[in-house]
Design a protein around this motif. Structure first.
Motif, short mmCIF file in Angstrom:
data_model
loop_
_atom_site.label_atom_id
_atom_site.label_comp_id
_atom_site.label_asym_id
_atom_site.label_seq_id
_atom_site.Cartn_x
_atom_site.Cartn_y
_atom_site.Cartn_z
N GLU A 223 31.19 46.62 27.91
CA GLU A 223 30.41 45.39 27.92
C GLU A 223 30.91 44.42 28.98
O GLU A 223 30.14 43.73 29.63
N PHE A 224 32.25 44.39 29.13
CA PHE A 224 32.81 43.40 30.05
C PHE A 224 33.31 44.02 31.35
O PHE A 224 34.02 43.38 32.09
N GLY A 225 32.94 45.29 31.55
CA GLY A 225 33.43 45.95 32.77
C GLY A 225 32.65 45.49 33.98
O GLY A 225 32.11 46.28 34.73
N ARG A 226 32.58 44.20 34.13
CA ARG A 226 31.79 43.65 35.24
C ARG A 226 32.65 43.48 36.47
O ARG A 226 33.80 43.12 36.41
N ARG A 227 31.99 43.72 37.57
CA ARG A 227 32.67 43.57 38.87
C ARG A 227 31.79 42.72 39.76
O ARG A 227 30.60 42.55 39.50
N HIS A 228 32.37 42.23 40.83
CA HIS A 228 31.53 41.57 41.83
C HIS A 228 32.09 41.89 43.20
O HIS A 228 33.28 42.23 43.34
N VAL A 229 31.21 41.82 44.16
CA VAL A 229 31.68 41.96 45.54
C VAL A 229 30.98 40.87 46.35
O VAL A 229 29.81 40.56 46.12
N GLU A 230 31.75 40.23 47.21
CA GLU A 230 31.21 39.14 47.99
C GLU A 230 31.32 39.50 49.47
O GLU A 230 32.39 39.87 49.95
N VAL A 231 30.20 39.42 50.14
CA VAL A 231 30.16 39.81 51.55
C VAL A 231 29.81 38.58 52.38
O VAL A 231 28.83 37.89 52.08
N LYS A 232 30.62 38.30 53.37
CA LYS A 232 30.32 37.16 54.24
C LYS A 232 29.79 37.70 55.57
O LYS A 232 30.41 38.58 56.18
N ARG A 255 25.57 32.19 54.21
CA ARG A 255 25.93 33.47 54.84
C ARG A 255 26.65 34.42 53.87
O ARG A 255 27.13 35.46 54.26
N THR A 256 26.75 33.98 52.62
CA THR A 256 27.50 34.79 51.64
C THR A 256 26.56 35.47 50.65
O THR A 256 25.64 34.85 50.12
N LEU A 257 26.80 36.75 50.46
CA LEU A 257 26.01 37.51 49.49
C LEU A 257 26.95 37.93 48.35
O LEU A 257 28.08 38.36 48.61
N ARG A 258 26.49 37.81 47.16
CA ARG A 258 27.33 38.21 46.03
C ARG A 258 26.55 39.19 45.16
O ARG A 258 25.44 38.91 44.73
N LEU A 259 27.17 40.32 44.94
CA LEU A 259 26.55 41.33 44.09
C LEU A 259 27.38 41.44 42.81
O LEU A 259 28.59 41.68 42.85
N ASN A 260 26.73 41.21 41.68
CA ASN A 260 27.40 41.40 40.38
C ASN A 260 26.96 42.74 39.85
O ASN A 260 25.78 43.07 39.88
N GLU A 273 26.27 51.01 43.97
CA GLU A 273 25.67 49.72 44.28
C GLU A 273 26.34 49.03 45.46
O GLU A 273 25.69 48.44 46.31
N VAL A 274 27.66 49.12 45.50
CA VAL A 274 28.39 48.48 46.59
C VAL A 274 28.07 49.22 47.90
O VAL A 274 27.82 48.61 48.94
N ASP A 275 28.04 50.53 47.79
CA ASP A 275 27.73 51.37 48.95
C ASP A 275 26.35 51.02 49.50
O ASP A 275 26.15 50.83 50.70
N TYR A 276 25.40 50.88 48.57
CA TYR A 276 24.02 50.56 48.96
C TYR A 276 23.96 49.21 49.67
O TYR A 276 23.32 49.05 50.72
N SER A 290 33.57 39.64 56.27
CA SER A 290 34.58 39.99 55.27
C SER A 290 33.92 40.51 54.00
O SER A 290 32.75 40.23 53.73
N VAL A 291 34.69 41.32 53.28
CA VAL A 291 34.20 41.84 51.99
C VAL A 291 35.33 41.64 50.99
O VAL A 291 36.47 42.04 51.22
N GLU A 292 35.01 40.96 49.90
CA GLU A 292 36.04 40.77 48.87
C GLU A 292 35.45 41.16 47.54
O GLU A 292 34.29 40.86 47.25
N GLY A 293 36.27 41.82 46.74
CA GLY A 293 35.77 42.24 45.43
C GLY A 293 36.70 41.83 44.33
O GLY A 293 37.83 41.43 44.56
N GLY A 294 36.22 41.93 43.13
CA GLY A 294 37.08 41.62 41.99
C GLY A 294 36.36 41.94 40.72
O GLY A 294 35.24 42.45 40.74
#
Ligand code: ATP
Length: 318
Positions: A223-232, A255-260, A273-276, A290-294
């Motif tokens: 349920e909480f296995g959520r991730r995000h990646v932020e691409v600038k 200029r920032t995209l965030r994928l949850n 999803e990140v690959d896509y 830059s690409v940062e995830g967490g």
């Protein structure tokens, strides 16, 4: 099967404050149960009520089917507690600390039995050393040995890895896993989702004295296995890029995209999803700076659980 620990409507008040507020819970034999909560949530207080250190509570607490108030002496002997702080006199040797502890509970282990326990925790060669000369990891291991001297049916570890470095943390986790393999029921408190994730069979989330959730670890992690990646990007994405990203829930801010995304069970990271996202951006000619995830922090999980709780209580009230 009889629960090792059973709480029914446990409430502990300090003046106006309900440090533990109407908690009901069963701990089953042989499990590792993690009580997860922020500072001041009520974890130590709850453990104190079970282990006999805290009295004057409302509700019922049973250990192995016996009420801890009516059968104080028996239930106190069935629990072992590894507290947060070191709890021995610094002038004694490792062996003396264990002998005194045994004496406190009226048990008389042989020298060989003490040696065996020390050996299990890689402390045998320090048996006659003064406790002052132990490393931090050895001290923590000695605390566990001490709590095991009277062979408790359930062991409570209060924040076993608070303030320790990563190496020592991994070492302690190894010992906790070894204890479980021996069949000891373990209840640990922690701030760290990662610790609960690594060790626990079930997890209880506590906040402000209230037990908000109790779940199998796997269910909670899913349920909480959520991730995000932020691409600038160097330039704000064009309408074409945004369209190409289509169904994927990408938030765009300048200029920032965030994928949850949610980590799939059994997968370490998001994979597809990140690959896509990255391939689409590159394909559309965007320049990635830059690409940062967490992953969702424990705080955000708490916020979410608390939100659900607030929603539920407001619906209940209306
Ligand atoms: N003896 C006491 N008298 C008054 N208030 C207390 C007492 N012991 C604890 N509290 C309060 O009860 C609440 C719960 O404290 P508790 O130590 O159980 O939390 P915790 O979840 O173990 O926190 P931490 O992770 O910081 O150890 C806190 O608000 C704390 O200040």
């Amino acid at each position: 099967m009889e629960a090792v620990v059973e709480l029914k409507g446990l409430t502990k008040r300090y003046g106006e404050l309900r440090a533990v507020d109407d908690v009901s819970l069963r701990i089953e034999p042989g499990e590792i149960f993690a009580l997860l909560g922020p500072n001041g949530a009520g974890k130590t207080t709850m453990i104190g009520c079970i282990t006999g250190l805290i009295t004057g509570f409302e509700g019922q607490v049973k250990v192995a089917g016996l009420d801890v108030v009516d059968h104080y002496r028996v239930t106190r002997r069935m629990v072992g507690l590894v507290p947060q702080e070191l709890n021995w006199d610094a002038f004694f040797s490792v062996r003396q600390v264990l002998e005194f502890q045994a004496g406190y509970f009226g048990v008389k282990p042989t020298r060989a039995e003490i040696d065996e326990l020390l050996d299990q925790f890689s402390l045998l060669e320090k048996a006659d050393a003064n406790t002052r000369w132990l490393s931090g990891g050895m001290k923590r291991r000695l605390m566990i040995c001490k709590a095991l001297m009277h062979d408790p049916v359930v062991l409570f570890l209060d924040e076993p890895t608070a303030g320790v470095d990563v190496e020592l943390r991994d070492e302690l986790w190894g010992y906790v896993e070894a204890l479980r393999a021996r069949g000891t029921t373990i209840v640990l408190t922690t701030h760290y989702l990662e610790e609960a994730e690594k060790l626990a069979d079930r997890v209880g989330i506590i906040n402000r004295g209230r037990l908000l959730r109790v779940d199998d670890r796997e269910a909670l992690m899913e349920e909480f296995g959520r991730r995000h990646v932020e691409v600038k990007l160097r330039e704000a994405p064009t309408a074409g890029v945004i369209e190409a990203l289509g169904q994927h829930a990408v938030e765009v801010e300048g200029r920032t995209l965030r994928l949850n995304y949610t980590r799939n069970a059994g997968e370490e990271e998001g994979g597809e999803e990140v690959d896509y996202l990255l391939k689409t951006l590159v394909g559309a000619g965007a320049t990635i700076l830059s690409v940062e995830g967490g992953r969702s922090s424990l705080e955000s999980i708490f916020r979410e659980v608390l939100h659900e709780d607030a929603d539920a209580s407001s619906k209940g009230a209306s």
